[in-house]
Design a protein around this motif. Structure first.
Motif, PDB file in Angstrom:
ATOM      1  N   ILE A  38       4.263   6.240  -3.083  1.00 14.96           N
ATOM      2  CA  ILE A  38       3.988   7.138  -1.967  1.00 14.96           C
ATOM      3  C   ILE A  38       4.783   8.431  -2.086  1.00 14.96           C
ATOM      4  CG2 ILE A  38       5.781   6.219  -0.432  1.00 14.96           C
ATOM      5  CD1 ILE A  38       3.685   6.490   1.805  1.00 14.96           C
ATOM      6  N   ARG A  80      -1.572   4.707   9.210  1.00 17.13           N
ATOM      7  CA  ARG A  80      -2.823   3.979   8.975  1.00 17.13           C
ATOM      8  C   ARG A  80      -2.550   2.534   8.561  1.00 17.13           C
ATOM      9  NH1 ARG A  80      -6.308   8.747   5.915  1.00 17.13           N
ATOM     10  NH2 ARG A  80      -6.996   9.778   7.834  1.00 17.13           N
ATOM     11  N   ALA A  81      -1.469   2.328   7.811  1.00 20.74           N
ATOM     12  CA  ALA A  81      -1.165   0.986   7.317  1.00 20.74           C
ATOM     13  C   ALA A  81      -0.536   0.099   8.392  1.00 20.74           C
ATOM     14  CB  ALA A  81      -0.235   1.083   6.111  1.00 20.74           C
ATOM     15  N   ALA A 134       0.801  -1.231   0.000  1.00 25.78           N
ATOM     16  CA  ALA A 134       0.000   0.000   0.000  1.00 25.78           C
ATOM     17  C   ALA A 134       0.825   1.268   0.000  1.00 25.78           C
ATOM     18  CB  ALA A 134      -0.964   0.035   1.189  1.00 25.78           C
ATOM     19  N   ASN A 135       2.112   1.150  -0.209  1.00 22.82           N
ATOM     20  CA  ASN A 135       2.880   2.390  -0.264  1.00 22.82           C
ATOM     21  C   ASN A 135       3.465   2.635  -1.642  1.00 22.82           C
ATOM     22  OD1 ASN A 135       4.943   0.514  -0.265  1.00 22.82           O
ATOM     23  ND2 ASN A 135       6.336   1.859   0.827  1.00 22.82           N
ATOM     24  N   GLN A 153       0.903   9.917   7.457  1.00 23.48           N
ATOM     25  CA  GLN A 153      -0.422   9.446   7.852  1.00 23.48           C
ATOM     26  C   GLN A 153      -0.743   8.101   7.182  1.00 23.48           C
ATOM     27  OE1 GLN A 153      -4.054  12.184   8.386  1.00 23.48           O
ATOM     28  NE2 GLN A 153      -4.264  11.470   6.294  1.00 23.48           N
ATOM     29  N   SER A 154      -0.351   7.954   5.925  1.00 19.97           N
ATOM     30  CA  SER A 154      -0.566   6.679   5.221  1.00 19.97           C
ATOM     31  C   SER A 154       0.192   5.559   5.919  1.00 19.97           C
ATOM     32  CB  SER A 154      -0.080   6.776   3.771  1.00 19.97           C
ATOM     33  OG  SER A 154      -0.804   7.745   3.075  1.00 19.97           O
ATOM     34  N   GLN A 174       0.838  13.890   4.962  1.00 17.94           N
ATOM     35  CA  GLN A 174      -0.045  12.945   4.285  1.00 17.94           C
ATOM     36  C   GLN A 174       0.633  11.583   4.126  1.00 17.94           C
ATOM     37  OE1 GLN A 174      -2.036  14.364   0.732  1.00 17.94           O
ATOM     38  NE2 GLN A 174      -3.594  12.881   1.306  1.00 17.94           N
ATOM     39  N   GLN A 175       1.882  11.600   3.727  1.00 15.75           N
ATOM     40  CA  GLN A 175       2.621  10.344   3.565  1.00 15.75           C
ATOM     41  C   GLN A 175       2.799   9.638   4.909  1.00 15.75           C
ATOM     42  OE1 GLN A 175       6.121  11.884   1.678  1.00 15.75           O
ATOM     43  NE2 GLN A 175       5.133  12.079  -0.307  1.00 15.75           N
TER      44      GLN A 175
END
Ligand SMILES: [Ca+2]
Ligand SMILES: [Ca+2]
Length: 362
Positions: free
Chosen positions: A79, A132-133, A75-76, A128-129, A125-126
């Motif tokens: 990114i 979250r992951a 999921a990155n 935060q990703s 934002q990065q």
């Protein structure tokens, strides 16, 4: 109002519970480049319980050689955009140090292999990703506080603080300050997702880069990249701070620490990419936020030619590069490619971030 606050600070009981000394603070030194040596940059240091524990120190030293935490990089994808940095020879450091005590010299020949580097500082934002992951919890969140420059705090938050860093009283440990609450619990990152993440420790930065299948740059890689292919220049763009009257980095204009005119458009962090890229296509290499590197700190350097140097095998502090939005020539003349400063790996502050590199294309 800031002056009043300083007076208040003077009568407050100054505890150095956490002497995290991040970035450019000013200093009691006079307004001269030499005075910048005492900016208090190295005073931000958590008085961590068990800091004297030799086992803990060994653990930290092991962590310097390999990522402390490994995550799957699912999921990155995509990114962060990276740019190819063609390897080569360069002159690292300077024989005309602005701050000799920082070990900016001597100038020495260094070769670095080609690598890829994040074009931008890692953004909120990065980060935060990543959170979250992975569910990762940063060190500032575990400690329950982080250092914030008093000039960007609201009065309500400031009124509750009874501690400061003795050598740099503009640094206040703010309860609840962390990457998603940069000025404490009442603040958030909603309107600054494209700003660099702050309040991240060295281990937090390592964890993020590891998750992205990347790593932190060595100091040599960072400095080589900063120079953007130019030889023996002060800044990523040359020797003039403001060519043609233009600002090339988010720094401090005005009298530190009492007045930031924001002439460059920003008194705090700026959105990444707000200033011109250097010759390699990298943004905000100097200014905006300090950037962690992989290396342990030392001020002693060999003049022998080196290939892909990685710094000393162990140490107490990690090297950070590039200066921040708090840097002014009078107090923190550290927005030069050869400039450097240090913090303990568990330090975090409102002007300290990072970017990642990779030996292979990601
Ligand atoms: Ca600025
Ligand atoms: Ca930067």
């Amino acid at each position: 109002m800031v002056r009043v606050f300083f007076l208040l600070l003077a009568v407050l009981f100054v505890l150095v519970a956490v002497s995290l000394q991040s970035s450019c603070g000013g200093d009691e030194e006079p307004a001269s480049p030499e005075g910048a040596a005492g900016c208090g940059c190295d005073k931000l240091r958590r008085a961590a319980p068990g800091a004297e524990d030799p086992e803990e120190e060994k653990e930290e030293q092991r962590a310097s050689r390999e990522p402390a935490v490994k995550y799957t990089a699912a999921a990155n994808e995509g990114i962060s955009e990276m740019v190819f940095i063609p390897g080569g020879e360069f002159l690292m450091g300077t024989d005309s140090p602005g701050i000799p005590q920082d070990g900016e010299g001597p100038q020495r020949p260094v070769h670095v292999d080609s690598f890829y580097m994040d074009v931008l500082e890692v953004t909120n934002q990065q980060f935060q990703s990543f959170i979250r992951a992975t569910g990762y919890v940063t060190e500032a969140e575990k400690f329950g506080d982080s250092f914030v420059f008093e000039g960007i705090l609201g009065e309500a938050v400031k009124s509750q603080i009874t501690q400061a860093v003795a050598a740099a009283p503009w640094w206040l440990p703010v309860k609840g300050a962390n990457w998603k609450h940069p000025e404490g619990q009442d603040s958030n990152i909603t309107d600054r997702l494209d700003h660099p993440v702050v309040h991240v420790s060295w281990a937090d930065a390592v964890a993020f880069c590891s998750w992205a299948n990347k790593r932190l740059p060595t100091e040599a890689e960072w400095e080589y990249a900063c120079r953007g292919g130019l030889k023996d220049r002060l800044y990523p763009w040359g020797n003039k701070l403001n060519p043609k009257g233009q600002h090339y980095a988010n720094l401090w204009q005005g009298e530190f620490p009492v007045h930031n005119s924001g002439e460059d458009g920003y008194v705090k962090t700026s959105p990444v990419k707000s200033f011109p890229a250097n010759g390699f296509g990298l943004y905000d290499m100097v200014g905006n936020v300090w950037e962690w590197t992989l290396d342990w700190w030392t001020v002693h350097h060999t003049t022998d030619h080196q290939t892909n140097p990685t710094g000393p095998p162990s140490g107490q502090d990690k090297v950070k590069k590039g200066g921040s939005y708090m840097c002014h020539k009078s107090y923190c003349y550290r927005y030069r490619c050869a400039a450097r400063s240090q913090n303990t790996p568990d330090s975090s502050a409102s002007n300290l971030g990072f970017r990642c590199v990779s030996s292979e294309k990601r």
